[in-house]
Design a protein around this motif. Structure first.
Motif, PDB file in Angstrom:
ATOM      1  N   HIS A 119       1.063  -1.081  -0.307  1.00  0.00           N
ATOM      2  CA  HIS A 119      -0.240   0.073   0.251  1.00  0.00           C
ATOM      3  C   HIS A 119       1.127   1.267   0.371  1.00  0.00           C
ATOM      4  O   HIS A 119       0.711   2.602  -0.810  1.00  0.00           O
ATOM      5  CB  HIS A 119      -0.861  -0.237   1.321  1.00  0.00           C
TER       6      HIS A 119
ATOM      7  N   TYR B 244       2.254   1.639  -3.002  1.00  0.00           N
ATOM      8  CA  TYR B 244       1.100   2.475  -3.915  1.00  0.00           C
ATOM      9  C   TYR B 244       1.318   3.508  -4.026  1.00  0.00           C
ATOM     10  O   TYR B 244       1.277   4.377  -4.730  1.00  0.00           O
ATOM     11  CB  TYR B 244      -0.319   1.288  -3.768  1.00  0.00           C
TER      12      TYR B 244
ATOM     13  N   ILE C  24      -0.222  -7.333  -4.090  1.00  0.00           N
ATOM     14  CA  ILE C  24      -2.127  -7.452  -3.978  1.00  0.00           C
ATOM     15  C   ILE C  24      -2.123  -6.419  -3.041  1.00  0.00           C
ATOM     16  O   ILE C  24      -2.874  -5.210  -3.704  1.00  0.00           O
ATOM     17  CB  ILE C  24      -2.251  -8.709  -2.840  1.00  0.00           C
TER      18      ILE C  24
ATOM     19  N   THR D 132      -4.102  -2.797  -5.353  1.00  0.00           N
ATOM     20  CA  THR D 132      -5.951  -3.380  -4.706  1.00  0.00           C
ATOM     21  C   THR D 132      -5.721  -1.748  -3.897  1.00  0.00           C
ATOM     22  O   THR D 132      -6.701  -0.925  -4.463  1.00  0.00           O
ATOM     23  CB  THR D 132      -6.007  -3.819  -3.570  1.00  0.00           C
TER      24      THR D 132
ATOM     25  N   ASP E 297      -8.850   1.381  -1.825  1.00  0.00           N
ATOM     26  CA  ASP E 297      -9.847   0.783  -1.587  1.00  0.00           C
ATOM     27  C   ASP E 297      -9.342  -0.530  -0.638  1.00  0.00           C
ATOM     28  O   ASP E 297     -10.377  -0.319   0.044  1.00  0.00           O
ATOM     29  CB  ASP E 297     -10.708   0.801  -2.964  1.00  0.00           C
ATOM     30  N   GLY E 298      -8.335  -0.942  -1.481  1.00  0.00           N
ATOM     31  CA  GLY E 298      -8.178  -2.178  -0.034  1.00  0.00           C
ATOM     32  C   GLY E 298      -7.145  -2.383   0.903  1.00  0.00           C
ATOM     33  O   GLY E 298      -8.024  -2.792   2.442  1.00  0.00           O
ATOM     34  N   TRP E 299      -6.966  -1.054   1.140  1.00  0.00           N
ATOM     35  CA  TRP E 299      -6.421  -0.416   2.735  1.00  0.00           C
ATOM     36  C   TRP E 299      -7.677  -0.350   3.525  1.00  0.00           C
ATOM     37  O   TRP E 299      -7.162  -0.738   4.404  1.00  0.00           O
ATOM     38  CB  TRP E 299      -5.368   0.415   2.105  1.00  0.00           C
TER      39      TRP E 299
ATOM     40  N   LYS F 244     -10.687  -1.734   3.294  1.00  0.00           N
ATOM     41  CA  LYS F 244     -11.577  -2.220   3.696  1.00  0.00           C
ATOM     42  C   LYS F 244     -10.536  -3.636   4.851  1.00  0.00           C
ATOM     43  O   LYS F 244     -10.611  -4.335   6.015  1.00  0.00           O
ATOM     44  CB  LYS F 244     -11.619  -3.561   2.220  1.00  0.00           C
TER      45      LYS F 244
END
Length: 332
Positions: free
Chosen positions: A55, A58, A193, A197, A200-202, A204
């Protein structure tokens, strides 16, 4: 040397649980963690640091500094086993020298996690790309260690076709172990991953991988590490002062080289500490597993006990604070 840094690190709850595990063995307590749980904690820690690192990578993107850091990580993982091997050959045969050299060329994820927890406590920032550096440094040392064994035992190499085929199979197995072992695959997979993601993935899963749950799992894991390390101390009687000295001095020297590289590249304090810790740590999981399979002539009680019972405690107790103080003193 600022003794408050060492005290701050020692009084870190996960580190204290490491001491508690050692104490339990020394006083002959029946304390133990049921067998499946340490593996579960290990898997969770790898997922957490991998996803968080992905993350942050990213968020930051790939800059020239990050690329230079990752290249430096691969370089150190490749050259540390080489000069370690020649030092160890002073007292040891080729097999044990190569196995120990590979162990000290690779890394300890738990030492990395302990260093990052100290940085969090001191509110010193660091980049998520350091998790990528961690993943990249795990495998090269295994390959270099095997190459050293093959090169320096060339005169004893088998000559028949069947034996040559067996040697080729061994190469395939070691490359698979080096690049596809569970810890490396899970760490890199979690990192990817985390990158894919994005925000948005973070949003969650951040409660699952952030500090509260993370530190709880780390305390259980280091408690188990303390139990194992204390039991391994018995094996150190077989190593002699040469290997005990190596297990302390070599990580320190590697950390200083790492700090020098960090200063040349221009890393910040947090990244410089994590890089120096990666250079200074020794593997007690991935490399021993690979060496047992590919270099059975080497004695596991040497490289496992050195990494786990000497280098690991040295780094988490005094090594990490010393490296950080050195980084500050040099103005990195």
């Amino acid at each position: 040397m600022d003794s408050s840094l060492i005290l701050s690190n020692i009084l870190n709850p996960p580190v204290l649980f490491f001491f508690l595990g050692m104490l339990a063995v020394f006083v002959q307590s029946d304390l133990e963690i049921p067998n499946p749980l340490p593996k579960l904690f290990s898997l969770y820690l790898l997922i957490a640091i991998g996803f968080k690192g992905g993350h942050e990578l990213y968020e930051s993107g790939l800059s020239p500094l990050i690329i230079a850091t990752l290249c430096a990580a691969i370089l150190m993982a490749s050259i540390v086993p080489v000069y370690s091997f020649f030092i160890l050959k002073i007292k040891l045969d080729n097999y044990n020298a190569a196995a120990i050299a590979a162990t000290y060329g690779s890394i300890s994820a738990v030492t990395f996690i302990t260093a990052s927890s100290l940085l969090d406590k001191l509110q010193i920032s660091y980049g998520g790309h350091m998790v990528a550096a961690l993943a990249l440094m795990e495998s090269p040392a295994i390959v270099v260690g095997l190459i050293l064994v093959r090169v320096f035992n060339k005169k004893e190499a088998p000559g028949s076709a069947d034996e040559q085929e067996s040697a080729e199979t061994s190469w395939g197995e070691v490359l698979r172990e080096a690049f596809l072992n569970g810890s490396v695959l899970l760490l890199i997979g979690s990192l990817i991953i985390g990158v894919l993601t994005g925000g948005d993935g973070w949003s969650k899963v951040h409660l699952f991988v952030e500090k509260d749950l993370f530190y709880g799992a780390l305390m259980f894991f280091l408690l188990d590490m303390g139990l194992i390390a204390a039991r391994r101390i018995q094996d150190l009687r077989k190593t002699g002062m040469f290997l005990i000295g190596f297990a302390i001095l070599m990580p320190t020297a590697n950390a200083l080289i790492g700090i020098a590289i960090a200063k040349v590249i221009g890393m910040g304090q947090g990244d410089a500490l994590l890089f120096s810790v990666l250079c200074a740590s020794a593997s007690y999981i991935a490399v021993p597993a690979a060496m047992r399979m590919t270099v059975p002539e080497a004695n596991p009680s040497l490289y496992v006990s050195m990494a786990l019972a000497i280098t690991f405690p040295f780094n988490i107790i005094v090594g990490i604070p010393i490296y950080l103080q050195t980084i500050k003193a040099l103005g990195v």
